[in-house]
Design an enzyme around this catalytic site. Structure first.
Site, PDB file in Angstrom:
ATOM      1  N   PHE A  13       0.881  -1.167   0.000  1.00 30.31           N
ATOM      2  CA  PHE A  13       0.000   0.000   0.000  1.00 30.31           C
ATOM      3  C   PHE A  13       0.927   1.228   0.000  1.00 30.31           C
ATOM      4  O   PHE A  13       1.411   1.635   1.056  1.00 30.31           O
ATOM      5  CB  PHE A  13      -0.861   0.020   1.261  1.00 30.31           C
ATOM      6  CG  PHE A  13      -1.817  -1.137   1.407  1.00 30.31           C
ATOM      7  CD1 PHE A  13      -3.120  -1.033   0.948  1.00 30.31           C
ATOM      8  CD2 PHE A  13      -1.424  -2.322   2.021  1.00 30.31           C
ATOM      9  CE1 PHE A  13      -4.012  -2.083   1.097  1.00 30.31           C
ATOM     10  CE2 PHE A  13      -2.314  -3.374   2.174  1.00 30.31           C
ATOM     11  CZ  PHE A  13      -3.608  -3.261   1.712  1.00 30.31           C
ATOM     12  N   ASP A  14       1.192   1.772  -1.168  1.00 28.77           N
ATOM     13  CA  ASP A  14       2.210   2.829  -1.238  1.00 28.77           C
ATOM     14  C   ASP A  14       1.796   4.078  -0.463  1.00 28.77           C
ATOM     15  O   ASP A  14       2.645   4.835  -0.014  1.00 28.77           O
ATOM     16  CB  ASP A  14       2.505   3.200  -2.697  1.00 28.77           C
ATOM     17  CG  ASP A  14       3.352   2.126  -3.372  1.00 28.77           C
ATOM     18  OD1 ASP A  14       3.896   1.264  -2.665  1.00 28.77           O
ATOM     19  OD2 ASP A  14       3.465   2.150  -4.609  1.00 28.77           O
ATOM     20  N   TYR A  58       9.559   2.852  -8.282  1.00 30.60           N
ATOM     21  CA  TYR A  58       8.491   3.304  -9.177  1.00 30.60           C
ATOM     22  C   TYR A  58       8.269   4.795  -9.109  1.00 30.60           C
ATOM     23  O   TYR A  58       8.441   5.404  -8.066  1.00 30.60           O
ATOM     24  CB  TYR A  58       7.166   2.629  -8.793  1.00 30.60           C
ATOM     25  CG  TYR A  58       6.608   1.758  -9.887  1.00 30.60           C
ATOM     26  CD1 TYR A  58       6.972   0.425  -9.987  1.00 30.60           C
ATOM     27  CD2 TYR A  58       5.728   2.279 -10.833  1.00 30.60           C
ATOM     28  CE1 TYR A  58       6.461  -0.367 -11.005  1.00 30.60           C
ATOM     29  CE2 TYR A  58       5.220   1.483 -11.841  1.00 30.60           C
ATOM     30  CZ  TYR A  58       5.592   0.164 -11.927  1.00 30.60           C
ATOM     31  OH  TYR A  58       5.099  -0.612 -12.923  1.00 30.60           O
ATOM     32  N   GLU A  59       7.819   5.390 -10.227  1.00 29.49           N
ATOM     33  CA  GLU A  59       7.330   6.763 -10.233  1.00 29.49           C
ATOM     34  C   GLU A  59       5.834   6.739 -10.523  1.00 29.49           C
ATOM     35  O   GLU A  59       5.381   6.031 -11.422  1.00 29.49           O
ATOM     36  CB  GLU A  59       8.007   7.588 -11.336  1.00 29.49           C
ATOM     37  CG  GLU A  59       9.101   8.491 -10.850  1.00 29.49           C
ATOM     38  CD  GLU A  59      10.334   7.739 -10.377  1.00 29.49           C
ATOM     39  OE1 GLU A  59      10.488   6.561 -10.769  1.00 29.49           O
ATOM     40  OE2 GLU A  59      11.132   8.309  -9.621  1.00 29.49           O
ATOM     41  N   GLY A  74       2.592  11.975   0.027  1.00 25.82           N
ATOM     42  CA  GLY A  74       2.977  13.383   0.158  1.00 25.82           C
ATOM     43  C   GLY A  74       4.442  13.539   0.521  1.00 25.82           C
ATOM     44  O   GLY A  74       5.143  14.374  -0.030  1.00 25.82           O
ATOM     45  N   ASP A 132     -25.455  13.468   1.961  1.00 25.53           N
ATOM     46  CA  ASP A 132     -24.053  13.742   1.683  1.00 25.53           C
ATOM     47  C   ASP A 132     -23.343  12.413   1.524  1.00 25.53           C
ATOM     48  O   ASP A 132     -23.346  11.595   2.455  1.00 25.53           O
ATOM     49  CB  ASP A 132     -23.419  14.529   2.840  1.00 25.53           C
ATOM     50  CG  ASP A 132     -23.923  15.969   2.867  1.00 25.53           C
ATOM     51  OD1 ASP A 132     -24.582  16.383   1.895  1.00 25.53           O
ATOM     52  OD2 ASP A 132     -23.648  16.662   3.855  1.00 25.53           O
TER      53      ASP A 132
HETATM   54 CO    CO Z   1       3.904  -1.924 -12.819  1.00 28.45          CO
END
Ligand code: CO
Length: 663
Positions: free
Chosen positions: A315-316, A400-401, A323, A600
């Site tokens: 879970f990045d 990764y980016e 942030g 809502d």
């Molecule tokens: Co990939």
């Protein structure tokens, strides 16, 4: 007890302006003083305690609003107790208004731990022996990437607190691309809070892949590099984007206006970029669409059962924080044109502010044709240019980016796009071996199959509070009296009126979309105004539901969830996912089965990038794109882009047939 000094009240104009550095420092000081915290208390994330939705709307509507209390929300890992606390500090009053232990919760990687793990692993004799067995002569050149442990079963319960399972890669020089030489079969388990290496698993030596895979021009033309090129292209002439009168948008603090769009930019250490109060100026009226929009979670499960890879499920956002991983965008040319940047201020683990320079990029893009018609009788052509406002940030998560892009178009469309680039998570194979659960990218080097799931959280506010969601399918009418010519089809709308119903999957063959409707606001045709969510590329998870991926990533089993608005329910996989066996997050939120009619509500859209690795993804991956659109559906009384001015270019507004002659 002396109150901690508060910053000047004039420093903050709007209740949604992100925390300043001084406010971050103040929040930490309040917590430290009120709870007598020592050095083992580590601040995880400190961010603005956002005002309640109703309070904010009332504040915005008031002529001369009294300032709302300025709050900082934070979580804190008390390392000496192994307990995670959540707190809220009232910055004006200098007091803590909330302080709760969260039983069983473990924090993500702390900023200060990321490099410490590498150091600790490299000083372990078992690890040193394992890399020496692979012919590594200079272990200082090794990269040790701190992968989260996941939770494969009770053996991964936090008896040693948080654990990570770092993986090792070998560089041959400091600027070499280390992911070209993964150390296959070597998995370290480390207790993060003590930095004690608990276990070094060595599943046997697989030779390091033989070829470098460098991408910097200083190294990539050396012999043996894969892929091989003779030299850089020489036929690339410049493209220059000029906006001689400057950009068409205005930025006042974090308040952004552009053409008819009006919104506020936020930033949190966990989510990164947040959009608030996205509204459209229509006939003199500012009409809200999104109250708050952010990326809620990412989940990346891998498909390879080999010992180095089967635990990879990350879970990045929830296990690291997007942030705090934001790129300073002056490094490299990420955008073209007249760019405005926003700095982001986040916290370090002492509770001190860290300024991320140029974290958010704002610019405009020409996007081809907005609309066009040529009247062949009058030989008149009307064409308008499409333009979009781009608000983006880029995070580097280890190899990764991820680029996260919001686009607001001059026809009322909102788009979200993730751009995936960087380096695949690699593995090594013995010479001649081919992978069963991945693809070769270079001799002895492969990328395992995997998926990248993203969940965007959308607090909807289509023309104000009180929204409902419908699933719309197109359906062929069965042959018979209702369909005498065999051509008839209709649309069917299913009301998603409770949380148990509002858990949906795609059906592209039925043209399925979801519309968010305000039944209390009608357009000039008497229809309730709406925005529709149009899915883009997507996929379903390939895992077994009872494995760790199926449990931890349970939110990915559905593409669309709708829940009642609840500011405490922010994260699709759960607030604390580290070593969390799951399920948590959306399946738990939705179990309340709340009513979703004219209320809502929060729409969560899950989309997966299916990554079957190609040789072309090596050594750095060409950008892959995935996302979705929110399009007005009877929100306006007609094409909202009709009032775009004719393009100023000479050729564009002459009669089509005369173009050649008049030029
Ligand atoms: Co990939």
């Amino acid at each position: 007890m002396n109150p901690v000094e508060s910053p000047a009240a004039t420093a903050v104009r709007h209740p949604l302006e992100p925390l300043t550095g001084d406010e971050i420092r103040l929040a930490a000081a309040i917590a430290r003083r009120e709870r007598n915290l020592g050095p083992a208390a580590r601040f995880v994330f400190i961010s603005l305690g956002e005002p309640a939705r109703a309070d904010l709307i009332a504040w915005e509507a008031a002529d001369d609003p009294a300032p709302l209390p300025r709050m900082a929300a934070f979580n804190l890992w008390e390392r000496s107790e192994g307990v995670l606390y959540e707190g809220v500090a009232d910055l004006g009053a200098g007091t803590l208004v909330r302080w709760d232990a969260v039983p069983g919760a473990l924090p993500p990687f702390l900023w200060e731990e990321l490099l410490g793990i590498e150091e600790a692993v490299k000083s372990d004799a078992r690890w040193q022996a394992a890399v020496a067995a692979r012919g590594v002569t200079d272990p200082s050149l090794c990269m040790v990437d701190p992968w989260p442990s996941g939770h494969t079963g009770p053996q991964d319960d936090p008896v040693h607190g948080r654990i990570a399972r770092p993986l090792t890669f070998v560089r041959t020089s400091p600027n070499d691309h280390g992911y070209a030489r993964p150390v296959e079969g070597l998995v370290v388990t480390i207790a993060i809070d003590t930095m004690e290496v608990l276990e070094v698993e060595d599943h046997g030596v697989v030779p390091l892949p033989p070829h470098p895979g460098n991408y910097e021009p200083e190294l990539m033309y050396e012999p043996g590099n894969i892929p091989a090129f003779d030299g850089p292209r020489t036929d690339v002439k410049p493209i220059v984007i000029t906006q001689p009168e400057g950009p068409s948008f205005t930025l006042d603090g974090h308040h952004l206006t552009w053409q008819k769009w009006d919104l506020r930019i936020g930033f949190t250490p966990r989510e990164g970029l947040v959009l608030h109060r996205v509204s459209y100026l229509d006939g003199g009226r500012l009409r809200p669409i999104l109250h708050r929009a952010s990326l809620s979670e990412m989940y990346i499960p891998y498909a390879d059962p080999r010992p180095t890879h089967y635990r990879k499920n990350v879970f990045d956002e929830g296990e690291v924080g997007l942030g705090i991983l934001a790129n300073p965008l002056q490094l490299g040319c990420d955008c073209l044109g007249e760019i405005r940047y926003l700095d982001a201020v986040v916290n370090d683990n002492d509770g001190e502010p860290m300024v991320m320079r140029n974290a958010v990029c704002i610019h405009e893009e020409d996007r081809g044709i907005a609309w066009k018609h040529t009247d062949f009788r009058t030989e008149k052509a009307e064409v308008r240019r499409s333009r979009r406002l781009v608000i983006s940030f880029i995070a580097t998560v280890g190899n990764y980016e991820y680029g996260y892009f919001w686009y607001l178009s001059n026809d009322g469309t909102i788009e979200y796009e993730v751009k995936l680039s960087g380096v695949i998570s690699s593995g090594a194979l013995a010479p001649g071996e081919t992978p069963d659960h991945g693809n070769l990218v270079a001799p002895g080097l492969y990328g395992p199959h995997h998926q990248h799931f993203f969940c965007v959280r959308l607090d909807m506010c289509v023309d104000g509070p009180g929204n409902s969601v419908y699933e719309v399918d197109s359906v062929a009418v069965p042959p018979g009296e209702e369909n005498p010519y065999g051509n008839a089809w209709v649309t069917r709308a299913l009301p998603l009126d409770s949380e148990s119903v509002a858990q949906r999957t795609l059906d592209p063959m039925a043209g399925r979309y979801w519309k968010i409707v305000n039944n209390g606001s009608l357009n000039r045709l008497g229809q309730p105004v709406a925005y529709k969510l149009m899915p883009g590329g997507n996929v379903s998870p390939m895992w077994q539901p009872d494995g760790q991926q199926g449990r931890r990533g349970a939110f990915c089993a559905k593409h669309l969830w709708v829940t009642a608005h609840d500011p405490e329910q922010m994260y699709a996989g759960g607030a604390y996912v580290w070593q969390n066996p799951g399920p948590d997050g959306l399946p738990v939120y939705a179990a309340a089965d709340r009513d979703l009619t004219d209320t809502d509500l929060t729409v969560w859209y899950v989309f997966g990038a299916h990554h079957i690795v190609r040789p072309e993804d090596w050594p750095v991956m060409p950008v892959a794109r995935i996302g979705f659109e929110l399009k007005p559906l009877g929100f306006f009384d007609g094409n909202p882009a009709l009032d775009l001015p004719r393009p100023s270019s000479h050729a564009c507004h002459h009669h089509a047939h005369h173009q050649e002659v008049t030029r």
